[in-house]
Design an enzyme around this catalytic site. Structure first.
Site, short mmCIF file in Angstrom:
data_model
loop_
_atom_site.label_atom_id
_atom_site.label_comp_id
_atom_site.label_asym_id
_atom_site.label_seq_id
_atom_site.Cartn_x
_atom_site.Cartn_y
_atom_site.Cartn_z
N GLY A 258 0.45 4.10 10.53
CA GLY A 258 -0.57 4.21 9.51
C GLY A 258 -0.16 5.07 8.33
O GLY A 258 0.91 5.69 8.30
N HIS A 259 -1.06 5.14 7.35
CA HIS A 259 -0.78 5.87 6.12
C HIS A 259 -0.64 7.37 6.36
O HIS A 259 -1.31 7.95 7.21
CB HIS A 259 -1.85 5.59 5.05
CG HIS A 259 -3.25 5.87 5.49
ND1 HIS A 259 -4.33 5.34 4.86
CD2 HIS A 259 -3.76 6.62 6.50
CE1 HIS A 259 -5.44 5.76 5.44
NE2 HIS A 259 -5.10 6.54 6.44
N ASN A 260 0.28 7.96 5.61
CA ASN A 260 0.54 9.41 5.63
C ASN A 260 1.17 9.91 6.93
O ASN A 260 1.29 11.12 7.12
CB ASN A 260 -0.73 10.22 5.36
CG ASN A 260 -1.39 9.86 4.05
OD1 ASN A 260 -0.74 9.38 3.12
ND2 ASN A 260 -2.70 10.08 3.97
#
Length: 353
Positions: A258-260
């Site tokens: 996922g993001h980050n």
């Protein structure tokens, strides 16, 4: 197994030379001139093959083994039949991996799909503003967007789509059907078919009218040197910060990151793992298949997570965790043993009744 024309045998490597390259000791100097041409599992190895033995559990397979040579630790050498030359090494698994690279170099990264082994295919589209260093191969139907930069020796497979502004380093392999956007990719990176890098992360805020409002994802994906990413794996770009995959990390097929998320150096992430947004994974972490990691948690350096675990909180460095929810492996195994004992007792009681 029938002859494998996909990966034909090597012309041959002398055992003396192979032992030197692997840092192994040849048990019989009289066998120095013998030649190996391929790798094989122990049970069906034939003349010209090299295999390896890790434990006494493989003793039965030696009964049908006709290999020219076998890699093993000195403690296992007595199990090997006299007709097989032993290459002594305390790290047989690692030595076998290195031998595979020598005997089957073409299998180390995805091969060209078409016969075009140089230059840009006339059936590919490369934006006029893209900059390709010498010796870049672009196969048919690939699309390379505006201001893309690609380093020397990189291969772009058929049907690959590379979005505007992407940077790809040298000696990379981007396999058929991969999609890359909003990403900076280092040297010697391998993307297997269908990998998707840099698409939107999953981010929404509540709407006053009900439903959800999309939160813009304006970060990047940064993939450092020597990373390998499996088929159909997806790595989301950051929301405002970057998603980072550290140097030397190997990611299996069908993984979702996922993001980050920040993954450290030299990690191993097995198929079907899901890592939710803003989680930090330290260096040298090993994550078993189908494990799920909650968002906004920290996994310390050297952690091992068992397959199909559910990780909901931070894990300190060096720990081994398993289960749902994930907990220290000793606690998980104790809980499993207790549940098994209770189940068996209920069965016995039921039988008596």
């Amino acid at each position: 197994m029938e002859h494998n024309w996909f990966f034909p045998p090597h012309d041959g490597v002398r055992l003396e030379d192979l032992a030197m390259r692997l840092g192994a000791e040849l048990s019989d100097q009289g066998a120095a001139a013998k030649v190996v041409r391929n790798v094989s599992p122990v049970y069906r190895a034939k003349d010209g093959d090299l295999c390896y033995l890790l434990s006494r559990k493989g003793k039965a397979e030696l009964e049908t083994c006709q290999a020219t040579a076998i890699l093993c630790d000195a403690a296992l050498a007595s199990l090997v039949p006299a007709h097989i030359t032993v290459l002594l090494t305390p790290r047989a698994h690692m030595a076998f991996a290195l031998a595979g690279e020598i005997l089957q170099p073409a299998a180390m990264r995805p091969a060209f799909v078409t016969s075009e082994a140089s230059g840009v295919s006339p059936m590919a589209y490369v934006d006029p503003t893209a900059r390709l260093e010498p010796d870049v191969v672009v196969e048919p139907m690939a699309v390379i967007g505006a201001n893309v930069e690609i380093g020397e020796g990189t291969r772009i497979g058929p049907g690959v789509v590379i979005g505007a502004g992407v940077r790809i380093g040298r000696d990379c392999t981007i396999s058929a059907g991969a999609r890359i956007q909003c990403a900076l990719i280092g040297n010697r990176v391998i993307l297997h078919p269908g990998a998707c890098i840099g698409q939107d992360g999953f981010g929404y805020g509540p709407s006053p009218k009900g439903g959800m409002i999309k939160i813009v994802q304006v970060g990047r994906v940064i993939i450092q040197d020597d990373v390998e990413i499996g088929a159909n794996t997806t790595i989301d770009r950051g929301t405002m910060d970057d998603t980072v995959i550290g140097e030397g990390t190997k990611i299996d097929n069908q993984v979702q990151i996922g993001h980050n998320v920040r993954v450290g150096r030299h990690c191993g992430i097995v198929s079907k793992v899901g890592i939710a947004g803003s989680t930090t994974v330290g260096d040298g972490v090993m994550i078993g298949g189908a494990a799920g990691l909650n968002g906004h948690i920290k996994i310390g350096d050297g952690v091992q997570i068992a397959a199909m675990s559910g990780v909901v909180a931070d894990i300190p460095a060096g720990e081994r965790y398993g289960g749902i929810p994930a907990r220290p492996m000793r606690d998980f195994l104790r809980d499993v043993a207790e549940m098994t004992a209770r189940t068996n007792n209920r069965k016995k009681t039921g039988d008596k009744e």
